[in-house]
Design a protein around this motif. Structure first.
Motif, PDB file in Angstrom:
ATOM      1  N   VAL A 191      15.579 -19.329 -54.026  1.00 25.42           N
ATOM      2  CA  VAL A 191      14.546 -18.318 -54.276  1.00 25.42           C
ATOM      3  C   VAL A 191      14.462 -17.327 -53.119  1.00 25.42           C
ATOM      4  N   PHE A 192      14.515 -16.042 -53.462  1.00 25.70           N
ATOM      5  CA  PHE A 192      14.355 -14.957 -52.496  1.00 25.70           C
ATOM      6  C   PHE A 192      12.972 -14.331 -52.682  1.00 25.70           C
ATOM      7  N   LEU A 193      12.303 -14.069 -51.584  1.00 26.22           N
ATOM      8  CA  LEU A 193      10.985 -13.433 -51.624  1.00 26.22           C
ATOM      9  C   LEU A 193      11.031 -12.092 -50.902  1.00 26.22           C
ATOM     10  N   TRP A 194      10.244 -11.144 -51.406  1.00 32.03           N
ATOM     11  CA  TRP A 194      10.092  -9.851 -50.733  1.00 32.03           C
ATOM     12  C   TRP A 194       8.691  -9.795 -50.137  1.00 32.03           C
ATOM     13  N   GLU A 195       8.645  -9.526 -48.839  1.00 31.64           N
ATOM     14  CA  GLU A 195       7.380  -9.479 -48.125  1.00 31.64           C
ATOM     15  C   GLU A 195       7.091  -8.085 -47.595  1.00 31.64           C
ATOM     16  N   TYR A 196       5.808  -7.723 -47.607  1.00 32.97           N
ATOM     17  CA  TYR A 196       5.378  -6.460 -47.001  1.00 32.97           C
ATOM     18  C   TYR A 196       4.058  -6.721 -46.272  1.00 32.97           C
ATOM     19  N   HIS A 197       4.051  -6.415 -44.995  1.00 30.36           N
ATOM     20  CA  HIS A 197       2.877  -6.685 -44.149  1.00 30.36           C
ATOM     21  C   HIS A 197       2.444  -8.150 -44.244  1.00 30.36           C
ATOM     22  N   GLY A 198       3.438  -9.059 -44.275  1.00 30.75           N
ATOM     23  CA  GLY A 198       3.146 -10.484 -44.283  1.00 30.75           C
ATOM     24  C   GLY A 198       2.737 -11.055 -45.623  1.00 30.75           C
ATOM     25  N   LYS A 199       2.725 -10.229 -46.680  1.00 27.74           N
ATOM     26  CA  LYS A 199       2.322 -10.686 -48.012  1.00 27.74           C
ATOM     27  C   LYS A 199       3.524 -10.707 -48.937  1.00 27.74           C
ATOM     28  N   VAL A 200       3.701 -11.791 -49.686  1.00 27.26           N
ATOM     29  CA  VAL A 200       4.791 -11.878 -50.665  1.00 27.26           C
ATOM     30  C   VAL A 200       4.398 -11.039 -51.883  1.00 27.26           C
ATOM     31  N   VAL A 201       5.240 -10.065 -52.225  1.00 25.86           N
ATOM     32  CA  VAL A 201       4.894  -9.133 -53.304  1.00 25.86           C
ATOM     33  C   VAL A 201       5.869  -9.183 -54.479  1.00 25.86           C
ATOM     34  N   SER A 202       7.001  -9.871 -54.325  1.00 27.11           N
ATOM     35  CA  SER A 202       7.967  -9.954 -55.415  1.00 27.11           C
ATOM     36  C   SER A 202       8.921 -11.114 -55.142  1.00 27.11           C
ATOM     37  N   MET A 203       9.634 -11.539 -56.174  1.00 23.97           N
ATOM     38  CA  MET A 203      10.571 -12.643 -55.993  1.00 23.97           C
ATOM     39  C   MET A 203      11.722 -12.547 -56.978  1.00 23.97           C
ATOM     40  N   MET A 204      12.794 -13.249 -56.671  1.00 27.43           N
ATOM     41  CA  MET A 204      13.918 -13.408 -57.583  1.00 27.43           C
ATOM     42  C   MET A 204      14.599 -14.724 -57.245  1.00 27.43           C
ATOM     43  N   LYS A 205      15.484 -15.142 -58.110  1.00 26.97           N
ATOM     44  CA  LYS A 205      16.166 -16.426 -57.926  1.00 26.97           C
ATOM     45  C   LYS A 205      17.648 -16.250 -58.228  1.00 26.97           C
ATOM     46  N   ARG A 208      22.928 -20.672 -61.484  1.00 31.15           N
ATOM     47  CA  ARG A 208      24.183 -20.939 -62.184  1.00 31.15           C
ATOM     48  C   ARG A 208      25.407 -20.339 -61.504  1.00 31.15           C
ATOM     49  N   PRO A 209      25.676 -20.695 -60.269  1.00 29.11           N
ATOM     50  CA  PRO A 209      26.886 -20.169 -59.628  1.00 29.11           C
ATOM     51  C   PRO A 209      28.144 -20.668 -60.324  1.00 29.11           C
ATOM     52  N   THR A 210      29.134 -19.801 -60.444  1.00 25.33           N
ATOM     53  CA  THR A 210      30.444 -20.158 -60.987  1.00 25.33           C
ATOM     54  C   THR A 210      31.482 -19.861 -59.904  1.00 25.33           C
ATOM     55  N   LYS A 211      32.738 -19.958 -60.255  1.00 26.84           N
ATOM     56  CA  LYS A 211      33.786 -19.770 -59.255  1.00 26.84           C
ATOM     57  C   LYS A 211      33.720 -18.388 -58.617  1.00 26.84           C
ATOM     58  N   HIS A 212      33.444 -17.370 -59.427  1.00 22.54           N
ATOM     59  CA  HIS A 212      33.475 -15.998 -58.926  1.00 22.54           C
ATOM     60  C   HIS A 212      32.132 -15.271 -58.992  1.00 22.54           C
ATOM     61  N   GLY A 213      31.176 -15.824 -59.714  1.00 25.03           N
ATOM     62  CA  GLY A 213      29.934 -15.089 -59.921  1.00 25.03           C
ATOM     63  C   GLY A 213      28.688 -15.930 -59.791  1.00 25.03           C
ATOM     64  N   VAL A 214      27.541 -15.247 -59.816  1.00 28.26           N
ATOM     65  CA  VAL A 214      26.252 -15.913 -59.737  1.00 28.26           C
ATOM     66  C   VAL A 214      25.253 -15.095 -60.543  1.00 28.26           C
ATOM     67  N   THR A 215      24.252 -15.769 -61.096  1.00 29.44           N
ATOM     68  CA  THR A 215      23.252 -15.107 -61.920  1.00 29.44           C
ATOM     69  C   THR A 215      22.005 -14.771 -61.109  1.00 29.44           C
ATOM     70  N   VAL A 216      21.483 -13.573 -61.315  1.00 30.05           N
ATOM     71  CA  VAL A 216      20.183 -13.174 -60.783  1.00 30.05           C
ATOM     72  C   VAL A 216      19.159 -13.420 -61.883  1.00 30.05           C
ATOM     73  N   SER A 217      18.118 -14.180 -61.583  1.00 33.30           N
ATOM     74  CA  SER A 217      17.140 -14.519 -62.617  1.00 33.30           C
ATOM     75  C   SER A 217      15.735 -14.541 -62.038  1.00 33.30           C
ATOM     76  N   THR A 233      14.103  -2.839 -55.003  1.00 34.36           N
ATOM     77  CA  THR A 233      14.624  -2.959 -53.633  1.00 34.36           C
ATOM     78  C   THR A 233      15.045  -4.391 -53.332  1.00 34.36           C
ATOM     79  N   MET A 234      14.241  -5.356 -53.769  1.00 28.37           N
ATOM     80  CA  MET A 234      14.564  -6.757 -53.526  1.00 28.37           C
ATOM     81  C   MET A 234      15.865  -7.148 -54.217  1.00 28.37           C
ATOM     82  N   VAL A 235      16.006  -6.809 -55.504  1.00 28.08           N
ATOM     83  CA  VAL A 235      17.224  -7.180 -56.232  1.00 28.08           C
ATOM     84  C   VAL A 235      18.444  -6.506 -55.612  1.00 28.08           C
TER      85      VAL A 235
END
Length: 282
Positions: A191-205, A208-217, A233-235
């Protein structure tokens, strides 16, 4: 045409992976779930092929209670393949709550399943599948920075998980299941989090990694923080990080949400297929 069911994921992979590798981006969901089955992350998965004279004509996969996933290798025999799938699922007494696949395959299955079971299909998600090879770094970034989620973030992520399901119209998961899943996400550093002024404002995960790729979800921004560009910006920023380890990223979007589709295209994602998830009700 024979329906061959597998109890060993590695034996199934011998049959499935050469086919999946030919379109690793389009088949990323099926392939990523297969990797998770091989790693022991799912109980009682359904894995099957339809074969004729040693040739694989279709692949079948389900990890209850998640959707049935189908890949049709020989599209010239789509109807016959679906008839075999449905005949055997009914013989096994398999409960199918939903199906996810490329649109023609999902709708073909749903129409036949509806006719056989009397369960009415409903659209859960009309999806576009996108691939990213390179991020458009000319985008104007929103303020803030990213970090990986930690254990202290679990309560917030659990809350956002449920809000994400509400926003997307998905069935709401039980609280205990959400707690377990989020704990695993954190342990796997997904899990990736986006922070601004110490507050978490958005997220992504990442998923399902494969040999060459990975999914953004699981891209989510709470309503009070939307329309400020945080998710875009986060993605974009986190995809740059992911592309250091993978050749490409993929993601599914809700085609009924033109804003999100526009945002992902601005980042550099290109649409490569149309998918659909259909649910079944009596």
């Amino acid at each position: 045409m024979d329906f061959k069911q597998y109890s060993n994921a590695h034996d199934f992979a011998v049959k499935a992976e050469p086919i999946l590798a030919e379109r690793e981006d389009v088949y990323s969901l099926f392939l990523g779930v297969l990797q998770a089955i091989k790693a022991g992350r799912y109980d009682n998965p359904l894995m099957a092929t339809i074969e004729e004279d040693g040739e694989v004509l279709a692949l079948v996969q389900m990890t209850p209670p998640h959707p049935l996933n189908l890949i049709i290798v020989d599209e010239s025999r789509l109807e016959a393949n679906m008839d075999v799938v449905i005949k055997n699922l009914l013989a096994l007494g398999t409960e199918v709550r939903s199906v996810v696949s490329l649109k023609p395959w999902a709708y073909c299955f749903a129409e036949k399943w509806e006719a056989e079971t009397g369960k009415t299909r409903q659209l859960l998600m009309d999806q576009g599948l996108y691939r990213l090879n390179e991020v458009n770094e000319a985008l104007d970034p929103s303020p803030g920075s990213w970090r990986l989620a930690e254990e202290r973030d679990c309560p917030l992520i659990e809350k956002w998980f449920t809000l994400f399901e509400e926003d997307t119209g998905l069935p709401i998961s039980p609280a205990l299941d959400v707690k377990k899943r989020v704990a695993l996400f954190i342990a796997e550093r997904e899990v990736f989090l986006w922070e601004y002024h110490g507050k978490v404002v958005s997220m992504m995960k990442k998923a399902r990694p494969t040999k060459h790729g990975v999914t953004v979800s699981f891209v989510f921004t709470p309503k009070e923080e939307r329309k400020r560009g945080y998710a875009r910006t986060m993605v974009a920023t986190c995809s740059i990080e992911l592309l250091k380890s993978y050749d490409f990223c993929v993601l599914y979007t809700d085609l009924l949400n033109p804003t999100s589709n526009k945002i992902y295209q601005e980042i550099g994602f290109k649409r490569i297929a149309d998918s659909v998830q259909l649910g079944f009700e009596k």
